[in-house]
Design an enzyme around this catalytic site. Structure first.
Site, mmCIF file in Angstrom:
data_model
loop_
_atom_site.group_PDB
_atom_site.id
_atom_site.type_symbol
_atom_site.label_atom_id
_atom_site.label_comp_id
_atom_site.label_asym_id
_atom_site.label_seq_id
_atom_site.Cartn_x
_atom_site.Cartn_y
_atom_site.Cartn_z
ATOM 1 N N LYS A 181 0.821 -1.205 0.000
ATOM 2 C CA LYS A 181 0.000 0.000 0.000
ATOM 3 C C LYS A 181 0.856 1.257 0.000
ATOM 4 O O LYS A 181 1.835 1.348 0.733
ATOM 5 C CB LYS A 181 -0.931 -0.002 1.212
ATOM 6 C CG LYS A 181 -1.871 -1.200 1.248
ATOM 7 C CD LYS A 181 -2.690 -1.249 2.515
ATOM 8 C CE LYS A 181 -1.829 -1.577 3.714
ATOM 9 N NZ LYS A 181 -2.626 -1.793 4.941
ATOM 10 N N THR A 212 -8.568 8.980 8.729
ATOM 11 C CA THR A 212 -8.151 7.739 8.075
ATOM 12 C C THR A 212 -7.910 6.614 9.076
ATOM 13 O O THR A 212 -7.214 5.650 8.776
ATOM 14 C CB THR A 212 -6.863 7.980 7.260
ATOM 15 O OG1 THR A 212 -5.854 8.528 8.121
ATOM 16 C CG2 THR A 212 -7.118 8.931 6.101
ATOM 17 N N GLY A 214 -8.135 3.351 10.773
ATOM 18 C CA GLY A 214 -8.648 2.031 10.421
ATOM 19 C C GLY A 214 -8.684 1.725 8.942
ATOM 20 O O GLY A 214 -9.285 0.724 8.539
ATOM 21 N N GLY A 216 -6.325 0.610 6.921
ATOM 22 C CA GLY A 216 -5.658 -0.654 6.599
ATOM 23 C C GLY A 216 -6.505 -1.852 6.971
ATOM 24 O O GLY A 216 -6.609 -2.818 6.201
ATOM 25 N N CYS A 217 -7.120 -1.790 8.153
ATOM 26 C CA CYS A 217 -8.019 -2.867 8.586
ATOM 27 C C CYS A 217 -9.192 -3.000 7.618
ATOM 28 O O CYS A 217 -9.587 -4.112 7.238
ATOM 29 C CB CYS A 217 -8.549 -2.587 9.991
ATOM 30 S SG CYS A 217 -7.291 -2.375 11.252
#
Length: 273
Positions: A181, A212, A214, A216-217
């Protein structure tokens, strides 16, 4: 007799830490699963006292309880995909790895969560090597960000060529495919996906917001959701990235720090977002 509509929901599992403020971790995963019309289940590895501004404390669940949670799921409602998030100790890494060997789930998306948005170490960096050796081989899709990939690979990532080099290195370490990412880059938010044969660049404009928490989760659980819905890896990732883009675009201005994304943005009319 008419069949209940809910009986058609596909089961999916998150194995991760919690977030009592609701923006990341298990809570974000379950919201994402529901947004994709799936039946979400959870195995909690750690209870995290955090909010949008800070992490106060982390309490790891005893491995016996983790074993029993995973057994409870797989003996009764085997999931079509598994998202694995924060694993805060070597003991828990070994516990999760042993259960993955035992139950052999399909469509495993592994998000190597190392840091909270404020920099708090959710995975001690000295555990990175053990994590790589014990967990990467289970990942059908591995989803590190740039700082996480740097720790796992052992070299600095400064440009897109470095991202490709890192994705290839993580594939060589055992991951079946890698989505690296690019959200930590300054110029754009492009990601690199390596499927073992080809590199794919997934482009996206950067949204000007601090909300922003969370992401990635949410992205990893969205990928797992799409895999559970029988989409191929590249399609699953593209659709997940589009979902997260909208969740950030219509993010929620809550809290004193990095506010959460809007997992249910599609349920609101445009003038309500």
């Amino acid at each position: 007799m008419q069949e209940a509509i809910g009986s058609k929901l596909t089961p999916i599992l998150s194995i991760a830490g919690s977030d009592c403020s609701g923006g990341a971790g298990i809570q974000a995963d379950l919201k994402t699963f529901s947004a994709h019309k799936l039946f979400g289940m959870s195995v909690i590895l750690s209870v995290v006292a955090e909010n949008t501004a800070r992490v106060i404390s982390v309490h790891n669940v005893p491995s016996r309880i983790v074993d029993e949670q995973i057994l409870a799921i797989f003996e009764d409602i085997p999931p079509e995909a598994v998202k694995i998030g924060m694993i805060g100790s070597v003991e828990l890494m070994q516990c999760v790895a042993n259960n993955l060997k035992k139950f052999k789930p399909k469509n495993v998306v592994l998000d190597p969560v190392m840091f909270a948005k404020n920099g708090y170490a959710l995975m001690p960096t000295q555990n990175c090597e053990f994590f790589a050796k014990s967990m990467l081989s289970f990942a059908d899709v591995l989803t590190p960000n740039i700082p996480e990939a740097q720790y796992l690979c052992g070299f600095k990532i400064e440009n897109e060529e470095d991202m490709k080099k890192a994705a290839k290195a993580l594939f060589d370490k055992g991951a079946k495919s890698v989505l690296l990412k690019g959200g930590h880059k300054k110029d754009d938010a492009n990601d690199i996906f390596y499927d073992g044969a080809n590199f794919h660049t997934l482009k996206a404009p950067r949204i000007d917001t601090k909300n922003t928490h969370g992401t990635g989760c949410t992205l990893s659980s969205a990928i797992a959701s799409n895999l559970a819905l029988k989409k191929d890896k590249f399609e699953a990732i593209k659709e997940a990235k589009a979902y997260v883009f909208e969740a950030i675009k219509y993010s929620l201005n809550l809290g004193k720090g990095h506010g959460p994304t809007n997992h249910f943005h599609s349920l609101f009319k445009k003038d309500e977002r």
